[in-house]
Design an enzyme around this catalytic site. Structure first.
Site, short mmCIF file in Angstrom:
data_model
loop_
_atom_site.label_atom_id
_atom_site.label_comp_id
_atom_site.label_asym_id
_atom_site.label_seq_id
_atom_site.Cartn_x
_atom_site.Cartn_y
_atom_site.Cartn_z
N GLN A 23 -9.66 12.36 -23.42
CA GLN A 23 -10.87 11.86 -22.77
C GLN A 23 -10.60 10.58 -21.97
O GLN A 23 -11.34 10.25 -21.06
CB GLN A 23 -11.91 11.59 -23.87
CG GLN A 23 -13.34 11.66 -23.45
CD GLN A 23 -13.77 12.94 -22.77
OE1 GLN A 23 -14.19 12.92 -21.61
NE2 GLN A 23 -13.68 14.06 -23.46
N CYS A 62 -16.89 21.80 -27.26
CA CYS A 62 -15.67 22.51 -27.66
C CYS A 62 -15.87 23.44 -28.83
O CYS A 62 -14.97 24.13 -29.25
CB CYS A 62 -14.58 21.51 -28.01
SG CYS A 62 -14.30 20.39 -26.67
N ALA A 84 -5.24 20.02 -24.15
CA ALA A 84 -5.21 19.03 -25.23
C ALA A 84 -5.21 19.68 -26.61
O ALA A 84 -4.59 19.16 -27.54
CB ALA A 84 -6.40 18.08 -25.10
N THR A 85 -5.89 20.81 -26.75
CA THR A 85 -5.91 21.47 -28.06
C THR A 85 -4.48 21.81 -28.49
O THR A 85 -4.06 21.51 -29.61
CB THR A 85 -6.78 22.75 -28.00
OG1 THR A 85 -8.12 22.36 -27.68
CG2 THR A 85 -6.74 23.51 -29.30
N1 PMP Z 1 -9.50 16.15 -27.49
C1 PMP Z 1 -10.57 15.56 -26.92
C2 PMP Z 1 -10.84 14.12 -27.22
C3 PMP Z 1 -11.38 16.27 -26.05
O1 PMP Z 1 -12.43 15.67 -25.48
C4 PMP Z 1 -11.09 17.64 -25.80
C5 PMP Z 1 -11.98 18.47 -24.90
N2 PMP Z 1 -13.33 18.30 -25.19
C6 PMP Z 1 -9.96 18.20 -26.40
C7 PMP Z 1 -9.19 17.43 -27.24
C8 PMP Z 1 -9.57 19.65 -26.14
O2 PMP Z 1 -9.13 19.74 -24.81
P1 PMP Z 1 -8.72 21.12 -24.11
O3 PMP Z 1 -10.00 21.67 -23.57
O4 PMP Z 1 -7.78 20.70 -23.00
O5 PMP Z 1 -8.07 21.98 -25.11
#
Ligand code: PMP
Length: 383
Positions: free
Chosen positions: A180, A327, A72-73
């Site tokens: 999420q 995170c 997601a990042t």
């Molecule tokens: N957006 C949201 C709403 C999240 O909860 C998270 C993970 N906590 C992320 C982005 C980042 O996700 P990732 O670990 O896949 O990079």
């Protein structure tokens, strides 16, 4: 004793069936999808295609509207910075809101430092933005609106359908971080007219390090600039040899979620109801942070007044919960999400987040409630 895992917002355990689906692609089917030989490249190309179809089914898009990312990042960065790079100088305004994940807020700050105008919409005491305020904030320079589906610390759902309608009406791209919400609540991009949507596999029983970005009509001329350049994979939007085992895992996790989403949602909602009821019955001076109603089913964020969350967590070593988002690396700053709800600093500092998962049992959650009640009582007695 293994601790009771109630931190499913941070990450989820990989489902055994997902791992089984991945293993052949770490062993005999190790090929690069770009290798022309049918028994090497062909096999993995087919697996990647099937995984893409499974993710597409989860959100009701077309398979060719998805780009694989590392999570997601990266999806959030690609959506915001990729679009920002491609718009004309007269379109240098972005709108987001204050409780977004750092992987949305930081790209926005990056743009701001480079001369973009950024509007950070406030939220009410439940964590929701006001759609009228959003409508007023849109102007001729607005290129993108980025608002999440559901919050990772308090679970509050944003009015995404209305936001999508406003953005579509004004011709503004709407990106939605559904990291999420994906695999937890139904998402239908035909019903909610997002332009781009972020998913991450490890939030719904898939592997870490893989995600996807839905980009509407990617096959038509895409307005998104690449962030990662190289061999032109993923229609030139995101280069690099595909992470086939993890992509297959994301596909398997998506199929599992598509079949079970209602049952999982009911189950986690039931667990949360019992957990909160058990706490409220036996403890004075506690409250739920965020919205009680417009909330993702698996998240509970609770303030235990006259305690301090780090100390409480230390007492609660038999269970895994958290003080906020996992995170942030070595970041002990108070939660920007709880602060945005206008909660007092002591309320922020006495709040814990619990995240329920499909494999938690009623007995485990009852025990977790007993342990929490005991820890809060002990903390208050000792204070
Ligand atoms: N957006 C949201 C709403 C999240 O909860 C998270 C993970 N906590 C992320 C982005 C980042 O996700 P990732 O670990 O896949 O990079």
């Amino acid at each position: 004793m293994k601790p009771i895992y109630l931190d499913h917002c941070s990450t989820t355990p990989i489902d055994p069936s997902v791992l089984d689906a991945m293993l052949p692609f770490l062993r005999e089917s190790f090929g690069n999808p770009g290798t022309p030989h049918e028994l090497v490249g062909g096999v993995v190309q087919r697996a990647v295609r099937e995984a893409r179809e499974a993710v597409a089914e989860l959100i009701n898009c077309r398979a060719n509207e998805l780009v694989w990312t590392s999570g997601a990042t990266e999806s959030n960065n690609l959506a915001i910075l990729g679009l920002a790079e491609s718009v004309p100088p007269a379109k240098r305004h972005v709108i987001t809101q204050v409780t977004e994940h750092s992987s949305v807020l930081e790209p926005c700050r990056y743009l701001q430092e480079r001369g973009w105008a950024v509007t950070y919409l406030p939220v009410d005491c439940f964590g929701q933005i006001n759609v009228d305020e959003l409508t007023e904030a849109i102007n001729d320079a607005t290129a993108i609106v980025s608002v999440m589906w559901g919050n990772n610390e308090i679970g509050t759902l944003q009015p995404v359908k209305e936001i999508a309608a406003v953005c579509a009406g004004r011709g503004v791209a709407f990106h939605c971080d559904a990291a999420q919400a994906g695999g937890k609540v139904p998402i239908d991009v035909e019903d909610v007219a997002v332009s781009m949507l972020t998913l991450s596999a490890h939030k719904f029983y898939g592997p870490k390090g893989v995600g996807a970005l839905f980009i509407r009509d990617l096959t038509k001329k895409t307005p998104l600039s690449a962030r990662v350049f190289g061999g032109g994979q993923e229609k030139g939007v995101r280069a690099g040899t595909l992470n086939v085992p993890c992509i297959v895992g994301m596909g398997a996790a998506s199929s599992l979620a598509s079949s079970n989403i209602d049952a999982w949602s009911r189950h986690t909602h039931h667990l949360r109801r019992h957990f909160e009821a058990a706490l409220f019955e036996r403890l004075k001076d506690i409250s739920v942070n965020g919205s009680q109603h417009d909330r993702l089913p698996h998240i509970s964020n609770i303030a235990f007044f006259d305690t301090e969350n780090e100390g409480l967590l230390t007492m609660l070593h038999e269970l895994v919960a958290s003080t906020g988002s996992a995170c942030h690396v070595a970041d002990f700053a108070p939660s920007h999400v709880l602060e945005a709800l206008s909660l007092s600093r002591p309320t922020v500092d006495c709040s814990l987040r619990f995240g329920f998962g499909k494999d938690n049992t009623t007995e485990e959650v009852a025990l977790a409630a007993d342990l929490t009640v005991a820890a809060v009582n002990r903390y208050r007695a000792e204070a």
